[in-house]
Design an enzyme around this catalytic site. Structure first.
Site, PDB file in Angstrom:
ATOM      1  CB  CYS A 171      -0.930  -0.007   1.205  1.00  0.00           C
ATOM      2  SG  CYS A 171      -1.968   1.463   1.373  1.00  0.00           S
ATOM      3  CG  PHE A 199       0.243   9.341  -5.073  1.00  0.00           C
ATOM      4  CD1 PHE A 199       1.605   9.477  -4.881  1.00  0.00           C
ATOM      5  CD2 PHE A 199      -0.623  10.021  -4.231  1.00  0.00           C
ATOM      6  CE1 PHE A 199       2.091  10.269  -3.861  1.00  0.00           C
ATOM      7  CE2 PHE A 199      -0.130  10.810  -3.199  1.00  0.00           C
ATOM      8  CZ  PHE A 199       1.223  10.940  -3.020  1.00  0.00           C
ATOM      9  CD1 TRP A 258      -1.443   1.267  -6.063  1.00  0.00           C
ATOM     10  CD2 TRP A 258      -1.913   3.018  -4.750  1.00  0.00           C
ATOM     11  NE1 TRP A 258      -2.489   1.950  -6.644  1.00  0.00           N
ATOM     12  CE2 TRP A 258      -2.800   3.027  -5.856  1.00  0.00           C
ATOM     13  CE3 TRP A 258      -2.030   4.019  -3.798  1.00  0.00           C
ATOM     14  CZ2 TRP A 258      -3.783   4.006  -6.018  1.00  0.00           C
ATOM     15  CZ3 TRP A 258      -2.996   4.988  -3.964  1.00  0.00           C
ATOM     16  CH2 TRP A 258      -3.862   4.983  -5.055  1.00  0.00           C
ATOM     17  CG  HIS A 259      -0.134   5.911  -1.215  1.00  0.00           C
ATOM     18  ND1 HIS A 259      -0.555   4.725  -0.665  1.00  0.00           N
ATOM     19  CD2 HIS A 259      -1.195   6.756  -1.157  1.00  0.00           C
ATOM     20  CE1 HIS A 259      -1.824   4.846  -0.293  1.00  0.00           C
ATOM     21  NE2 HIS A 259      -2.232   6.062  -0.584  1.00  0.00           N
ATOM     22  N   GLY A 260       3.782   5.698  -3.794  1.00  0.00           N
ATOM     23  CA  GLY A 260       4.955   6.355  -4.350  1.00  0.00           C
ATOM     24  C   GLY A 260       6.165   5.448  -4.383  1.00  0.00           C
TER      25      GLY A 260
END
Length: 449
Positions: A304, A449, A307-309
């Site tokens: 997770c 993102f 996934w954001h960066g």
């Protein structure tokens, strides 16, 4: 193209809405929405449109192959989607970590969002849903402009029937317009205003930053990221409703949560459900023993974070949340006494805010330096515009979910309540348009993102 821009608000959106309701027939309206969505993406991405089109064609074909023969096409489809995501988003981190020359192609807008939607299509078809009969419907699902760039993440099962059959009504149009304007106000009147404090604090030399300035900057960013992302989600859901779609809710006052587990039931809800249903449960969820449950939580939240960066700070941010979730499960297992809810809320907001330092900092060393700045030592202050302070106060008050409960208890006659509500929306609209016209808005945080 930015929702909070003159081009979108005064040219693109009115033209698309007018053409949409001039057309008759579901097929014609879907074709218009698809064309408008591809134009919307091309406006900001240019050549990046080719990648979106590749994703649409590729996943349409994979979905039909999976419907006929689940194995091995599901695995091939997932690997193909992850391959595109890794190549465009994570190649820089991978090459740098391997000690190679950093190779980092330009990051296409919204690639994390539309890739997750595409994988939802493949998994849902593998679980029994029917794929779209023609690629135009697959294209509309993956590229629909209200939620293409920053969500909410819509699953194939949730919208498949709506693409074919939905009702555009006057009530839905009005409700969608109201929700869109509320989201725009959250973005341009609160998020963009408190961003001035957050940018000043995180842009200063953290080694000499005064604790008061550091805490104020952190509080500002805590509100900025909520109102920025929740505002976008409300705008997307509102636009979807204008066109007859019912998109899933994405936020439910997360800063009123009394635990990290509750926080993730209220924050970026569509992403939480995606990871739960497509990763956590297939890994065994919480039914494979306590230690495997902890392992599954760590896997989910590390991914997770990534996934954001594509940076170590994002990975550690995910790990931060995963460890707190494990700690809360351990506390339940040990039957530790429950604390009053107000203390639980204070604990959650405090540690979620500390975690936001990793999310906002430019590097891990910057995050560590900023954490140190929260302790006594520095003396450098920052400029704090009075309008930003007012925005922080208003944002802090309305982040509490008690206002919704209080409003439900007030005995207001329907006509009066509607008049007051639309009067407030009208005032907010004037303020929003003035802010947009003055070009004081900032790009949405989740665009990167």
């Amino acid at each position: 193209m930015n929702f909070a821009s003159v081009t979108f608000l005064f040219f693109y959106l009115p033209i698309v809405v007018a053409l949409y309701f001039m057309l008759r027939g579901r097929g014609a309206r879907n074709v218009l929405l698809l064309a408008a969505s591809l134009f919307f993406y091309a406006w900001g991405e240019g050549m990046g449109l080719a990648l979106l089109l590749i994703s649409i064609v590729m996943n349409h074909e994979f979905s039909h192959k999976i419907a006929k023969n689940r194995n091995p096409w599901l695995a091939i489809g997932i690997v193909a989607n992850l391959g595109l995501l890794i190549a465009f988003k994570y190649m820089g981190l991978i090459t740098e970590s391997l000690g190679l020359a950093r190779m980092e192609p330009r990051l296409p807008l919204g690639i994390s969002f539309f890739t997750f939607q595409a994988m939802s299509l493949l998994v849902d078809v593998a679980r029994g849903s029917k794929p779209a009969r023609n690629p135009l419907r697959t294209g509309l699902y993956i590229s629909m402009f209200p939620q293409l760039i920053a969500g909410p993440i819509v699953r194939w099962d949730e919208i498949r029937n709506q693409i074919v059959q939905r009702n555009e009504t006057w009530d839905r149009f009005c409700d969608g317009t109201r929700l869109f304007m509320l989201g725009l106000a959250q973005k341009v009147l609160i998020a963009d205003s408190v961003a001035r404090i957050a940018d000043a604090a995180f842009g200063a030399d953290a080694a000499n930053l005064a604790p008061g300035a550091a805490w104020l900057g952190l509080a500002a960013f805590t509100l900025q990221i909520y109102y920025d992302f929740a505002g976008y989600s409300n705008m997307a859901i509102g636009l979807g409703r204008v066109f007859g779609f019912e998109l899933p809710r994405n936020f439910e006052h997360p800063y009123s949560a009394a635990s990290f587990r509750e926080f993730w039931r209220r924050w970026h809800m569509t992403l939480s459900r995606w990871f739960r249903d497509y990763l956590y449960i297939p890994l065994g969820g919480s039914k494979t023993g306590e230690w495997r449950t902890y392992r599954n939580l760590l896997i989910v939240f590390v991914l997770c974070g990534l996934w954001h960066g594509a940076a170590w700070t994002f990975l550690l941010w995910g790990l931060w949340h995963g460890l707190f979730l494990i700690g809360e499960r351990l506390a339940e297992r040990l039957n530790l006494p429950k604390v009053p809810r107000i203390i639980g809320v204070a604990y959650t907001v405090f540690f979620v805010a500390l975690g936001w330092v990793l999310f906002r900092a430019d590097s891990l060393s910057h995050a560590v330096a900023y954490w140190r700045a929260l302790l006594p030592g520095g003396d450098v202050m920052i400029d704090v515009p009075s309008t930003s302070v007012y925005a922080m106060i208003i944002g802090g008050l309305f982040a509490w979910d008690g206002w919704k409960k209080l409003g439900a208890r007030l005995p207001t006659p329907a006509p009066i309540g509607a008049a007051v509500q639309w009067g407030m929306i009208g005032v907010l609209t004037l303020f929003c348009f003035a802010a947009v016209a003055s070009t004081t808005h900032q790009p949405f945080l989740y665009f990167r993102f």
